[in-house]
Design a protein around this motif. Sequence first.
Motif, PDB file in Angstrom:
ATOM      1  N   ILE A   1      34.338  33.873  13.926  1.00  0.00           N
ATOM      2  CA  ILE A   1      33.244  33.618  12.989  1.00  0.00           C
ATOM      3  C   ILE A   1      32.100  34.563  13.310  1.00  0.00           C
ATOM      4  CG2 ILE A   1      31.690  31.908  12.012  1.00  0.00           C
ATOM      5  CD1 ILE A   1      34.693  31.294  11.613  1.00  0.00           C
ATOM      6  N   GLY A   2      31.666  35.314  12.299  1.00  0.00           N
ATOM      7  CA  GLY A   2      30.543  36.227  12.472  1.00  0.00           C
ATOM      8  C   GLY A   2      29.275  35.648  11.877  1.00  0.00           C
ATOM      9  N   GLY A   3      28.142  35.961  12.488  1.00  0.00           N
ATOM     10  CA  GLY A   3      26.867  35.480  11.965  1.00  0.00           C
ATOM     11  C   GLY A   3      25.836  35.332  13.056  1.00  0.00           C
ATOM     12  N   HIS A   4      24.626  34.982  12.651  1.00  0.00           N
ATOM     13  CA  HIS A   4      23.522  34.865  13.598  1.00  0.00           C
ATOM     14  C   HIS A   4      22.965  33.447  13.650  1.00  0.00           C
ATOM     15  CE1 HIS A   4      21.722  35.435   9.651  1.00  0.00           C
ATOM     16  NE2 HIS A   4      20.642  34.831  10.107  1.00  0.00           N
ATOM     17  N   SER A   5      23.555  32.532  12.906  1.00  0.00           N
ATOM     18  CA  SER A   5      22.979  31.195  12.752  1.00  0.00           C
ATOM     19  C   SER A   5      23.658  30.177  13.666  1.00  0.00           C
ATOM     20  CB  SER A   5      23.113  30.729  11.299  1.00  0.00           C
ATOM     21  OG  SER A   5      24.477  30.513  10.981  1.00  0.00           O
ATOM     22  N   ARG A   6      22.992  29.049  13.848  1.00  0.00           N
ATOM     23  CA  ARG A   6      23.583  27.943  14.597  1.00  0.00           C
ATOM     24  C   ARG A   6      24.766  27.366  13.828  1.00  0.00           C
ATOM     25  NH1 ARG A   6      20.795  26.210  18.876  1.00  0.00           N
ATOM     26  NH2 ARG A   6      21.505  24.049  18.720  1.00  0.00           N
ATOM     27  N   ALA A   7      24.712  27.421  12.513  1.00  0.00           N
ATOM     28  CA  ALA A   7      25.843  26.947  11.713  1.00  0.00           C
ATOM     29  C   ALA A   7      27.088  27.777  12.013  1.00  0.00           C
ATOM     30  CB  ALA A   7      25.497  27.000  10.231  1.00  0.00           C
ATOM     31  N   ALA A   8      26.924  29.092  12.165  1.00  0.00           N
ATOM     32  CA  ALA A   8      28.059  29.953  12.495  1.00  0.00           C
ATOM     33  C   ALA A   8      28.628  29.588  13.864  1.00  0.00           C
ATOM     34  CB  ALA A   8      27.629  31.418  12.471  1.00  0.00           C
ATOM     35  N   ALA A   9      27.765  29.343  14.843  1.00  0.00           N
ATOM     36  CA  ALA A   9      28.234  28.975  16.183  1.00  0.00           C
ATOM     37  C   ALA A   9      28.978  27.639  16.152  1.00  0.00           C
ATOM     38  CB  ALA A   9      27.057  28.904  17.148  1.00  0.00           C
ATOM     39  N   ARG A  10      28.466  26.682  15.386  1.00  0.00           N
ATOM     40  CA  ARG A  10      29.149  25.390  15.282  1.00  0.00           C
ATOM     41  C   ARG A  10      30.505  25.559  14.595  1.00  0.00           C
ATOM     42  NH1 ARG A  10      23.746  23.510  14.250  1.00  0.00           N
ATOM     43  NH2 ARG A  10      24.083  23.741  12.000  1.00  0.00           N
ATOM     44  N   ARG A  11      30.544  26.367  13.543  1.00  0.00           N
ATOM     45  CA  ARG A  11      31.816  26.602  12.839  1.00  0.00           C
ATOM     46  C   ARG A  11      32.829  27.254  13.782  1.00  0.00           C
ATOM     47  NH1 ARG A  11      29.675  28.696   8.700  1.00  0.00           N
ATOM     48  NH2 ARG A  11      29.753  26.766   7.489  1.00  0.00           N
ATOM     49  N   ALA A  12      32.386  28.203  14.579  1.00  0.00           N
ATOM     50  CA  ALA A  12      33.282  28.836  15.546  1.00  0.00           C
ATOM     51  C   ALA A  12      33.829  27.820  16.535  1.00  0.00           C
ATOM     52  CB  ALA A  12      32.543  29.957  16.286  1.00  0.00           C
ATOM     53  N   GLY A  13      32.991  26.916  16.999  1.00  0.00           N
ATOM     54  CA  GLY A  13      33.447  25.916  17.954  1.00  0.00           C
ATOM     55  C   GLY A  13      34.435  24.932  17.361  1.00  0.00           C
ATOM     56  N   ARG A  14      34.184  24.519  16.124  1.00  0.00           N
ATOM     57  CA  ARG A  14      35.039  23.512  15.486  1.00  0.00           C
ATOM     58  C   ARG A  14      36.328  24.103  14.944  1.00  0.00           C
ATOM     59  NH1 ARG A  14      33.379  22.121  10.991  1.00  0.00           N
ATOM     60  NH2 ARG A  14      31.491  23.395  10.774  1.00  0.00           N
ATOM     61  N   LEU A  15      36.239  25.324  14.369  1.00  0.00           N
ATOM     62  CA  LEU A  15      37.345  25.818  13.553  1.00  0.00           C
ATOM     63  C   LEU A  15      37.849  27.205  13.922  1.00  0.00           C
ATOM     64  CD1 LEU A  15      35.848  24.724  10.097  1.00  0.00           C
ATOM     65  CD2 LEU A  15      37.583  23.509  11.439  1.00  0.00           C
ATOM     66  N   GLY A  16      37.100  27.949  14.708  1.00  0.00           N
ATOM     67  CA  GLY A  16      37.443  29.339  14.957  1.00  0.00           C
ATOM     68  C   GLY A  16      38.080  29.574  16.309  1.00  0.00           C
ATOM     69  N   ASP A  17      38.381  30.847  16.545  1.00  0.00           N
ATOM     70  CA  ASP A  17      38.931  31.286  17.829  1.00  0.00           C
ATOM     71  C   ASP A  17      37.930  32.129  18.598  1.00  0.00           C
ATOM     72  OD1 ASP A  17      41.775  30.317  17.527  1.00  0.00           O
ATOM     73  OD2 ASP A  17      41.600  31.563  15.741  1.00  0.00           O
ATOM     74  N   GLY A  18      36.735  32.277  18.054  1.00  0.00           N
ATOM     75  CA  GLY A  18      35.715  33.054  18.720  1.00  0.00           C
ATOM     76  C   GLY A  18      34.503  33.212  17.831  1.00  0.00           C
ATOM     77  N   LEU A  19      33.473  33.812  18.396  1.00  0.00           N
ATOM     78  CA  LEU A  19      32.200  34.028  17.711  1.00  0.00           C
ATOM     79  C   LEU A  19      31.793  35.478  17.872  1.00  0.00           C
ATOM     80  CD1 LEU A  19      29.594  32.824  16.335  1.00  0.00           C
ATOM     81  CD2 LEU A  19      28.711  32.458  18.660  1.00  0.00           C
TER      82      LEU A  19
END
Length: 293
Positions: free
Chosen positions: A189-207
């Motif tokens: 998951i790419g991005g600069h927001s806390r939403a991106a970090a949460r999405r990476a933790g829940r659904l992704g393989d990295g940030l």
Amino acid sequence: MKVGVLAPVATGVTADPEWMAAFARHLERCGFESIVAVEHTVLATRYDSVYPYASSGRVGLAADCPIPDPLDLLAFLAGHTGRLGLATGVLVLPNHHPVVLAKRAATVDALSGGRLRLCVGVGWLREELEACGVDFETRGRRADEQLAVLRALWADRPQGVSHHGEFFDFDDVTCYPKPVAGQRLPIHIGGHSRAAARRAGRLGDGLQPLGVAGPELASLIALMRDEAAAAGRDPAALEVSLGHTVAKIDAERAGALADQGVDRIVLSPPPTADIEEAKDILSACAQRLALSA
């Protein structure tokens, strides 16, 4: 430390087949891990959106800058390389119907021998998303559902997949070929927001945090790992990729980034349209980092 390099965009050579094939082959010879392709489905000649990664609020690309489709570009480059990783960074996920994207990504991965890594984001350019028929305000929820659809279609379910969500609805479909890793084809998951970090933790393989450093970077990485733990996932299995420039990176800086929890550096390409000059800059960078071909 893994080291990837962005395919050049600003120099206008990314749609030149001979230039890009030579560029990718040289990355492979130098020992770089991957080539990373950016995406804009369209650029707007006039826009009110604010580009979040420059103080000017404007993207540093002309509206007529050639930006090939990232998956098509990576498929082309797969045929000119043998082991170089192929990555998007960042693919604007809401622009894509996930059923079609599942097929396209799986095809590139299967035909390249499992070399694809997706890095996706929700997009910042409202005008681009709206041109693709996407509601800008709901793009986060749409992205979460898209990730679920991708994983489901890549899973080994010969009886078929059904999905009934807010944005997508289908019954009893299959999608072949599968990625080499099946539903575990890596999605960062790419991005600069806390939403991106949460999405990476829940659904992704990295940030892949964009435009952040220092305490803000540490906070996003910690949030990703906390979110993964809360979801019953292994926080240590998630990767962190961070941008840097070819000219300024060296072994000492790479080591400092590794100490911050960074697993991969994604380097901005040499600012030249001269392929021989670009090769020389990349060779010197690979030597500084002691990359092994």
